[in-house]
Design an enzyme around this catalytic site. Structure first.
Site, PDB file in Angstrom:
ATOM      1  N   CYS A 119      39.073  18.094 -13.526  1.00 36.61           N
ATOM      2  CA  CYS A 119      39.870  18.157 -14.448  1.00 36.61           C
ATOM      3  C   CYS A 119      40.786  16.840 -14.661  1.00 36.61           C
ATOM      4  O   CYS A 119      40.643  15.855 -13.685  1.00 36.61           O
ATOM      5  CB  CYS A 119      41.080  19.076 -13.960  1.00 36.61           C
ATOM      6  SG  CYS A 119      40.292  20.763 -13.747  1.00 36.61           S
ATOM      7  N   TRP A 160      38.127  21.530 -16.069  1.00 33.05           N
ATOM      8  CA  TRP A 160      36.637  21.762 -15.218  1.00 33.05           C
ATOM      9  C   TRP A 160      36.879  23.111 -14.698  1.00 33.05           C
ATOM     10  O   TRP A 160      37.559  23.049 -13.634  1.00 33.05           O
ATOM     11  CB  TRP A 160      36.383  20.757 -14.232  1.00 33.05           C
ATOM     12  CG  TRP A 160      34.851  20.714 -13.948  1.00 33.05           C
ATOM     13  CD1 TRP A 160      33.768  20.265 -14.487  1.00 33.05           C
ATOM     14  CD2 TRP A 160      34.263  21.137 -12.718  1.00 33.05           C
ATOM     15  NE1 TRP A 160      32.505  20.449 -13.718  1.00 33.05           N
ATOM     16  CE2 TRP A 160      33.040  21.025 -12.604  1.00 33.05           C
ATOM     17  CE3 TRP A 160      35.039  21.950 -11.549  1.00 33.05           C
ATOM     18  CZ2 TRP A 160      32.169  21.375 -11.485  1.00 33.05           C
ATOM     19  CZ3 TRP A 160      34.554  22.203 -10.531  1.00 33.05           C
ATOM     20  CH2 TRP A 160      32.946  21.997 -10.463  1.00 33.05           C
ATOM     21  N   HIS A 164       3.748  17.069   7.164  1.00 34.56           N
ATOM     22  CA  HIS A 164       4.413  18.287   7.627  1.00 34.56           C
ATOM     23  C   HIS A 164       5.131  19.449   6.534  1.00 34.56           C
ATOM     24  O   HIS A 164       5.760  20.392   6.905  1.00 34.56           O
ATOM     25  CB  HIS A 164       5.661  17.731   8.417  1.00 34.56           C
ATOM     26  CG  HIS A 164       5.229  16.957   9.474  1.00 34.56           C
ATOM     27  ND1 HIS A 164       4.725  17.201  10.457  1.00 34.56           N
ATOM     28  CD2 HIS A 164       5.321  15.419   9.454  1.00 34.56           C
ATOM     29  CE1 HIS A 164       4.341  16.212  11.381  1.00 34.56           C
ATOM     30  NE2 HIS A 164       4.479  15.043  10.782  1.00 34.56           N
ATOM     31  N   ASN A 222      45.656  20.163 -11.750  1.00 31.11           N
ATOM     32  CA  ASN A 222      44.434  19.731 -11.176  1.00 31.11           C
ATOM     33  C   ASN A 222      44.615  20.297  -9.882  1.00 31.11           C
ATOM     34  O   ASN A 222      45.390  20.210  -9.403  1.00 31.11           O
ATOM     35  CB  ASN A 222      44.034  18.254 -11.273  1.00 31.11           C
ATOM     36  CG  ASN A 222      43.827  17.650 -12.499  1.00 31.11           C
ATOM     37  OD1 ASN A 222      43.850  18.412 -13.550  1.00 31.11           O
ATOM     38  ND2 ASN A 222      43.629  16.196 -12.463  1.00 31.11           N
ATOM     39  N   GLY A 223      43.121  20.740  -9.387  1.00 26.21           N
ATOM     40  CA  GLY A 223      43.069  20.903  -8.028  1.00 26.21           C
ATOM     41  C   GLY A 223      43.018  22.671  -8.095  1.00 26.21           C
ATOM     42  O   GLY A 223      43.088  23.164  -9.048  1.00 26.21           O
ATOM     43  N   ARG A 266      35.052  12.195 -16.684  1.00 29.57           N
ATOM     44  CA  ARG A 266      35.328  12.902 -15.352  1.00 29.57           C
ATOM     45  C   ARG A 266      34.818  14.457 -15.206  1.00 29.57           C
ATOM     46  O   ARG A 266      34.506  15.057 -14.313  1.00 29.57           O
ATOM     47  CB  ARG A 266      36.877  13.416 -15.089  1.00 29.57           C
ATOM     48  CG  ARG A 266      37.541  12.153 -14.808  1.00 29.57           C
ATOM     49  CD  ARG A 266      39.294  12.241 -14.636  1.00 29.57           C
ATOM     50  NE  ARG A 266      39.506  13.170 -13.501  1.00 29.57           N
ATOM     51  CZ  ARG A 266      40.067  12.691 -12.576  1.00 29.57           C
ATOM     52  NH1 ARG A 266      40.163  11.385 -12.446  1.00 29.57           N
ATOM     53  NH2 ARG A 266      40.312  13.619 -11.587  1.00 29.57           N
ATOM     54  N   LYS A 326      19.430  10.847  -8.651  1.00 29.04           N
ATOM     55  CA  LYS A 326      19.617  10.270 -10.306  1.00 29.04           C
ATOM     56  C   LYS A 326      18.922  11.248 -11.182  1.00 29.04           C
ATOM     57  O   LYS A 326      19.444  11.477 -12.296  1.00 29.04           O
ATOM     58  CB  LYS A 326      18.993   8.998 -10.443  1.00 29.04           C
ATOM     59  CG  LYS A 326      19.860   7.756  -9.696  1.00 29.04           C
ATOM     60  CD  LYS A 326      21.281   7.627 -10.312  1.00 29.04           C
ATOM     61  CE  LYS A 326      22.467   8.555  -9.906  1.00 29.04           C
ATOM     62  NZ  LYS A 326      23.277   8.035  -8.628  1.00 29.04           N
ATOM     63  N   GLU A 344      18.137   9.004  -3.190  1.00 30.48           N
ATOM     64  CA  GLU A 344      18.917   8.622  -4.460  1.00 30.48           C
ATOM     65  C   GLU A 344      18.269   8.644  -5.714  1.00 30.48           C
ATOM     66  O   GLU A 344      18.724   9.104  -6.682  1.00 30.48           O
ATOM     67  CB  GLU A 344      19.549   6.924  -4.048  1.00 30.48           C
ATOM     68  CG  GLU A 344      20.284   6.481  -5.371  1.00 30.48           C
ATOM     69  CD  GLU A 344      21.539   7.505  -5.899  1.00 30.48           C
ATOM     70  OE1 GLU A 344      21.895   8.221  -4.932  1.00 30.48           O
ATOM     71  OE2 GLU A 344      22.179   6.989  -6.605  1.00 30.48           O
ATOM     72  N   LYS A 374      32.862  13.459 -12.444  1.00 27.04           N
ATOM     73  CA  LYS A 374      32.893  11.924 -12.060  1.00 27.04           C
ATOM     74  C   LYS A 374      33.505  12.048 -10.495  1.00 27.04           C
ATOM     75  O   LYS A 374      33.158  11.631  -9.667  1.00 27.04           O
ATOM     76  CB  LYS A 374      33.549  11.373 -13.005  1.00 27.04           C
ATOM     77  CG  LYS A 374      33.246   9.635 -12.401  1.00 27.04           C
ATOM     78  CD  LYS A 374      32.033   9.252 -12.227  1.00 27.04           C
ATOM     79  CE  LYS A 374      31.892   7.845 -11.723  1.00 27.04           C
ATOM     80  NZ  LYS A 374      30.599   7.540 -11.162  1.00 27.04           N
ATOM     81  N   GLU A 379      20.081  14.896 -11.431  1.00 28.66           N
ATOM     82  CA  GLU A 379      21.693  15.052 -12.012  1.00 28.66           C
ATOM     83  C   GLU A 379      21.561  14.990 -13.367  1.00 28.66           C
ATOM     84  O   GLU A 379      22.484  15.728 -14.205  1.00 28.66           O
ATOM     85  CB  GLU A 379      22.491  14.543 -11.345  1.00 28.66           C
ATOM     86  CG  GLU A 379      22.654  13.025 -11.515  1.00 28.66           C
ATOM     87  CD  GLU A 379      23.920  12.191 -10.784  1.00 28.66           C
ATOM     88  OE1 GLU A 379      24.922  12.910 -10.372  1.00 28.66           O
ATOM     89  OE2 GLU A 379      23.527  11.266 -10.165  1.00 28.66           O
TER      90      GLU A 379
HETATM   91  O1  M6R Z   1      33.552   9.360  -5.560  1.00 27.87           O
HETATM   92  P1  M6R Z   1      32.543   9.394  -4.743  1.00 27.87           P
HETATM   93  O2  M6R Z   1      31.845   8.583  -4.361  1.00 27.87           O
HETATM   94  O3  M6R Z   1      33.123  10.011  -3.362  1.00 27.87           O
HETATM   95  O4  M6R Z   1      31.634  10.552  -5.153  1.00 27.87           O
HETATM   96  C1  M6R Z   1      30.446  11.100  -4.254  1.00 27.87           C
HETATM   97  C2  M6R Z   1      29.654  12.011  -5.142  1.00 27.87           C
HETATM   98  O5  M6R Z   1      30.458  12.989  -5.851  1.00 27.87           O
HETATM   99  C3  M6R Z   1      28.935  11.024  -6.196  1.00 27.87           C
HETATM  100  O6  M6R Z   1      28.279  10.099  -5.622  1.00 27.87           O
HETATM  101  C4  M6R Z   1      28.106  11.903  -7.172  1.00 27.87           C
HETATM  102  O7  M6R Z   1      26.814  12.316  -6.247  1.00 27.87           O
HETATM  103  C5  M6R Z   1      27.583  11.316  -8.144  1.00 27.87           C
HETATM  104  N1  M6R Z   1      27.313  12.093  -9.352  1.00 27.87           N
HETATM  105  C6  M6R Z   1      25.932  10.629  -8.002  1.00 27.87           C
HETATM  106  O8  M6R Z   1      25.446   9.871  -9.158  1.00 27.87           O
END
Ligand code: M6R
Length: 616
Positions: free
Chosen positions: A2, A76, A512, A102-103, A27, A493, A489, A611, A496
């Site tokens: 949010c 959100w 394995h 928020n929260g 966000r 990418k 990673e 985000k 997501e």
């Molecule tokens: O703000 P942060 O680096 O703590 O966020 C951690 C993860 O939420 C963030 O890296 C998330 O995995 C990204 N969407 C990856 O691209």
């Protein structure tokens, strides 16, 4: 997650709130709304809609509102589906108090039951409305004397992690804002003031800000900001800070997506880090690290790297490097496991929290757990002034500039670069790195911006590869050593932003289990630059070929054996193994980006993601 924006001043509040919400769109959200005090009509103008801001904007276009104060929100969904009824702002039953939040209010169900017994009627499924109704009741009971007093009376009854902003009909110049574990920042103007959950929403108007601290309750008028600390039960003075980001950094600048723009910024990010952290003489310096912390660094016995998502992958690379170059045992854990794992910590341990936003709820909780157990804490953070940056014993900023795309790219590169410099610094401090080796490391680090720019130039080739494979639904990524985290990673990418299934594996684990997946339809992205385990990677790749798997290889320039073996081959300039993750990830970012675009995905705001993950 949010986003919150609030405004009080001389401008027309509606466009200010809308622009603020646009800056917060990145966000992640599923509905949006604003409420203003309409001076002409003498009441609230409330409008909210499910879906993107464009829907809300179109609706607002039909109204003429005379407002100079208001609050807005992008939601959100947590409690209750995305819908107009559940969208913020929420107004209490008396119709006098509006709230955006928020929260999570964790005890909302119990509070709701009590309020329902008192005949309060609820119109949404949200925890937020419970907050609005509770504060509204305190306000009405106090005969509407002060919104501040009403919030002060209600807050102790609410449990959880949240931030909110309130507006009342009776005193419409004033906003009341409260922060508890979720970020809120006040923007200071001339004859106007702002409040937002994120500094990027304030950039079009001001760079003078006050970061609220936990349990701060602020009273904001167009001329004045006063802050009451619920912790100390006194009015407090919080020093304003200057934000060094600018609006254009938070704009696409001609790129179709923020993600692509941010990928192209990576050489500049590396150059910035180089200039800020490495002296002409070739020494590493960290401006924010005190002498006291430096001597603690000399004495620690163990390091933990704690973080989430992409930042966790940076931690994995950092941890391999920490053991090799600083010779300190190092463990890497995701924050959500660390915080509940009852970690055994003492003053001899260093816990490194890695986070782009500096607000991730699990990482913040992990930091607090580490501090409570007496460990030294060091935060590696991108967003200046964020909660984690302020609460850790020491902070190293990554200087990546604002990252808007939900998929982290330049922030990852910056985390890697900062972590490696920290490792070399610590290794030197503890005399584990020979001065000659240190010199070579610095020399090769200095070449990274140029290497990175060269990899980016190959963009067109990645496009051709993505064209061939974009409709596939399953991808495997493998790597070893420093590039096992690259496999994780790369897979993150892709999944997501393209919603394809992607799995990262340590190449040595293929036999394995995962090798059972290999057939002529299975693409395997093999990350095999120059390294100690290069030959082993080659054997793994042979095993994939023997089973007709599709090999997409990332290797070092000049590795013709690998090139011949692969269906697709992308090279990175030759460098020491420790630096390779900074380069090998770039083709994988491109691959993910192109596959997502070809599948028509919302690259910068992928579904269900946010985000900054400020709830558990
Ligand atoms: O703000 P942060 O680096 O703590 O966020 C951690 C993860 O939420 C963030 O890296 C998330 O995995 C990204 N969407 C990856 O691209």
């Amino acid at each position: 997650m949010c986003g919150i924006i609030g405004y009080t001043g001389y401008r027309n509040a509606v466009p200010v709130l809308i622009q603020g919400l646009e800056q917060l769109e990145y966000r992640g959200y599923d509905s949006a709304g604003i409420v203003c005090y309409d001076h002409r009509k003498g009441g609230f103008f409330l409008i909210k809609e499910k879906g993107k801001l464009a829907v809300l904007k179109e609706k607002i276009g039909n109204f003429s509102v005379d407002a100079h104060v208001g609050i807005g929100h992008t939601r959100w969904a947590t409690h209750g589906e995305p819908s107009r009824a559940n969208a913020h702002p929420h107004i209490d039953a008396s119709g006098r108090v509006a709230l955006v939040h928020n929260g999570i209010i964790e005890n909302y169900a119990a509070l709701k039951a009590v309020l329902q017994k008192k005949k309060v009627r609820f119109v949404s499924q949200t925890d937020t409305e419970v907050g609005a109704q509770l504060i509204g009741r305190c306000y009405v009971k106090g005969k509407g004397k002060s919104l501040f007093e009403a919030a002060k009376a209600a807050i102790p009854q609410m449990r959880g992690y949240f931030a909110f902003v309130l507006l009342s009909k009776d005193n419409p110049d004033t906003l009341v804002a409260y922060k508890h574990s979720n970020p809120l920042v006040i923007g200071l103007g001339q004859g106007e003031n702002f409040v937002a959950s994120d500094v990027t929403a304030l950039l079009p108007y001001t760079r003078q800000v006050i970061y609220l601290e936990d349990d701060d309750l602020a009273v904001i008028t167009r001329k004045d900001v006063r802050i009451f600390s619920l912790k100390s039960q006194t009015w407090v003075k919080r020093e304003p800070a200057t934000v060094h980001w600018n609006v254009s950094q938070a704009q696409k600048q001609g790129f179709p997506h923020f993600m692509l723009k941010e990928m192209h910024e990576q050489p500049v990010v590396l150059r910035n880090i180089l200039e800020k952290r490495i002296s002409k003489k070739g020494d590493i310096f960290f401006d924010t690290m005190t002498g006291g912390f430096r001597s603690r660094l000399r004495q620690i016995d163990r390091v933990y790297m704690v973080s989430c998502g992409t930042a966790h992958h940076a931690g994995l690379v950092g941890s391999v490097a920490m053991e090799k170059y600083a010779r300190i045992p190092c463990r890497t854990q995701v924050s959500s496991e660390f915080r509940y794992g009852d970690p055994i910590l003492s003053a001899k341990d260093l816990v490194i929290l890695i986070t782009q936003s500096g607000e991730t709820a699990d990482t913040l909780a992990a930091l607090r757990e580490a501090k409570a157990k007496g460990a030294a804490t060091l935060a590696i953070v991108n967003v200046v002034g964020s909660t984690i940056a302020r609460e850790a014993d020491a902070v190293l900023y990554t200087h990546a500039g604002p990252e808007i795309g939900v998929a982290s790219t330049k922030a990852y590169i910056a985390q890697l670069a900062t972590l490696l410099l920290l490792v070399f610094y610590t290794g030197k401090l503890r005399r584990k790195i020979h001065p000659r080796e240190f010199k070579t490391l610095i020399r090769d680090f200095r070449r990274l911006p140029e290497h990175c720019a060269k990899v980016l130039q190959e963009g067109k080739r990645f496009e051709a590869c993505a064209q061939k494979h974009f409709s596939r639904r399953h991808f495997l990524y493998i790597g070893r050593g420093y590039n096992y985290p690259t496999a994780l990673e790369g897979a993150l990418k892709l999944k997501e932003i393209s919603y394809a299934h992607a799995h990262g594996y340590a190449a040595g684990e293929m036999k394995h289990g995962p090798i059972a997946l290999i057939d002529h339809e299975q693409p395997v992205i093999c990350i095999a630059p120059d390294s100690l385990t290069y030959e082993k990677m080659i054997s793994n790749i042979q095993e994939i070929r023997a089973r007709d798997g599709i090999v997409i290889a990332i290797g070092s320039r000049g590795h013709h054996d690998l090139e011949k073996m692969a269906d697709e081959f992308f090279s990175i300039p030759r460098t020491q193994e420790v630096f390779s993750p900074i380069l090998t990830i770039i083709p994988l970012q491109f691959l993910a980006y192109k596959v997502a675009v070809l599948n028509g995905r919302d690259v910068d705001q992928p579904r269900n993601l946010a985000k900054s993950v400020t709830v558990e």
